[in-house]
Scaffold this active site. Sequence first.
Site, PDB file in Angstrom:
ATOM      1  N   GLY A 275     -17.951  -0.594 -75.172  1.00 33.34           N
ATOM      2  CA  GLY A 275     -17.217  -0.337 -76.411  1.00 33.34           C
ATOM      3  C   GLY A 275     -15.786   0.024 -76.126  1.00 33.34           C
ATOM      4  N   ASN A 276     -15.088   0.493 -77.131  1.00 35.15           N
ATOM      5  CA  ASN A 276     -13.695   0.914 -76.939  1.00 35.15           C
ATOM      6  C   ASN A 276     -13.417   2.153 -77.777  1.00 35.15           C
ATOM      7  OD1 ASN A 276     -12.530   0.086 -79.625  1.00 35.15           O
ATOM      8  ND2 ASN A 276     -13.359  -1.884 -78.924  1.00 35.15           N
ATOM      9  N   ARG A 277     -12.188   2.662 -77.640  1.00 38.64           N
ATOM     10  CA  ARG A 277     -11.888   3.977 -78.227  1.00 38.64           C
ATOM     11  C   ARG A 277     -11.387   3.922 -79.663  1.00 38.64           C
ATOM     12  NH1 ARG A 277     -11.386   7.352 -73.682  1.00 38.64           N
ATOM     13  NH2 ARG A 277     -10.648   6.269 -71.832  1.00 38.64           N
ATOM     14  N   SER A 278     -11.432   2.788 -80.305  1.00 40.57           N
ATOM     15  CA  SER A 278     -10.871   2.715 -81.657  1.00 40.57           C
ATOM     16  C   SER A 278     -11.620   3.641 -82.620  1.00 40.57           C
ATOM     17  CB  SER A 278     -10.955   1.276 -82.166  1.00 40.57           C
ATOM     18  OG  SER A 278     -10.499   1.241 -83.493  1.00 40.57           O
TER      19      SER A 278
END
Length: 416
Positions: free
Chosen positions: A211-214
Amino acid sequence: MRIVLGVSAGIAAYKAALLLRLLTEAGHDVRVVPTRASLQFVGRATWEALSGKPVTTEVWDDVPAVEHVALGREAELVVVAPATADLLARAAGGHSDDLLTATLLTARCPVLLAPAMHTEMWEHPATRANVATLRSRGVHVLDPDSGRLTGADTGPGRLPEPAAIAAAALALVGEHLPGDAPAPPGDLAGAHVVVSAGGTREALDPVRYLGNRSTGRQGWALARAAASRGAAVTLVAANVDLPDPDGVEVRRVESTAELRDAVRDAAAHADVVVMAAAVADFRPAAAAEHKLKKQDGAGLTLELVQNPDVLAELARERLRPGQVVVGFAAETGDADGDVLAHGRAKAVRKGADLLAVNAVGGGRGFGTADNAVTLLDARGDEVGAASGSKEQVADAVWDAVVTLRARRDPARGATG
Ligand code: CTP
C-alpha cells in the site's frame, strides 16, 4: 417556519442565543430545547425571554401535550448548536432520554447539527464513527471551525459563527436570512463529477498488502469543494479513514481493480473525473490464498505485475464526450530532472486535460495538512498554481476545470 433549536452542554451555548436571535428576527417560530446540563452554561430564563416560549428539557414536563413526539413531528427544521460529543453519541445511538434526543428521533424534517468540542474529542474514533453514522442517515453535520477553543488551545472544534449556522440550516429548506443573497447556483451546478481518493492496496496474502501513505484528505477536499460549488459528486475512496463528506455519494474500494471498476462505472455519466488517488502501479502476480510463512533464513521474492493506468485509460478513451479528465502527480526531483520537468513529461504521457503536480518527500504531500501544486495542461504548459491548505488546492483545481469547461462550451461561461 417552525424551527426547533437544540442546545447541548458546551461553552459555545452562548452563541446559540445569537443564532436564536437571527432566526426569530427572520420571522421564524423557534422552540428552544436545551439539554439539562446545558442550563449550566445558559439558563432557562434566557431562552424563554429570547424565544417568547416556555422551555423544558424533559419529556415529563408537559405529558398531556406529548411534547416529545409533537415537537419533532411539527418541526420543519431542527438545528442543534452546539452539538457536543455526548449529544452526537446519544443521537447516533438513538437515545431518547431527554426532550432534545426524543425530538431528534421523531423529527422527519431536515436536521442540522453544529458540533463544538475540544479537538481531541472531535478527532476521537468514537466521535468520527458517530458523525459518519448520523451523516449516513441523512443528518447534516457541519464540520466545526478551526481556531481558539475554550482555553488557550486551538484546533478544529470551534462552533461556526451563528450567521453561518443559520445560513447552512435555512439552505436545507431553500431559505436564507433576510439581507443574505440566496446562495448562487455555483459554477459547477448541473455537473456530475467523480473524484478518486486515498491509496489502493494490493493483497499479498489474506493479511498482508502492498500500500501507500495516502490519507485521502486531498480527495476529500476536492469532493467537498465540488459539492459546495453545486456539483453532484461521486467519491471513490480507497482505504480512507475519514467520514463521508456531506451530500456526496461515496463508494469504498480497496484494490486498484476495484477502484478502476468503480471510477469507470461512475465516469460513464460524469462531466469531470479527478484522479486524486494514489494508485498502486504494481500488484503481486498472484495473491497467496493462505498466509505466507517464513522458511528458515530464506528471503522472499515477490513477483509483481503492472496495474492498468486508470488515468491514462480515461484520457485515451473519453467515456463521455467533452469529459474533463484531471490527474495528480506526486513527484520528487532527481538526477533526471526537477519536480516540474517530471510533471511536464507525465502530463504529456498521460494525456489528461489537467495535471496537478505535487512535490512530495521531505515532509510535504502525503499525510500533511499543507500542499503546493502546479497545474499543467495536456501539453505540459502551466495553467495555474496553488499552495496552502488542501481546500485551497482543491478550489484552484476546480477553478481550472471551470475555465476549461467554459472555453470548450462558451455558453457555459455565462453561468461559470
Ligand atoms: N494513476 C492511475 N493509475 C495508475 C497509476 C496512477 O490512474 N495505475 C493516476 C493517479 O491517480 C494520478 C496520476 O495517475 O492521478 C499520476 O500518478 P503517479 O503515481 O504520480 O504516476 P505514475 O503513473 O505512477 O507515474 P510514474 O510511475 O512515471 O511516476
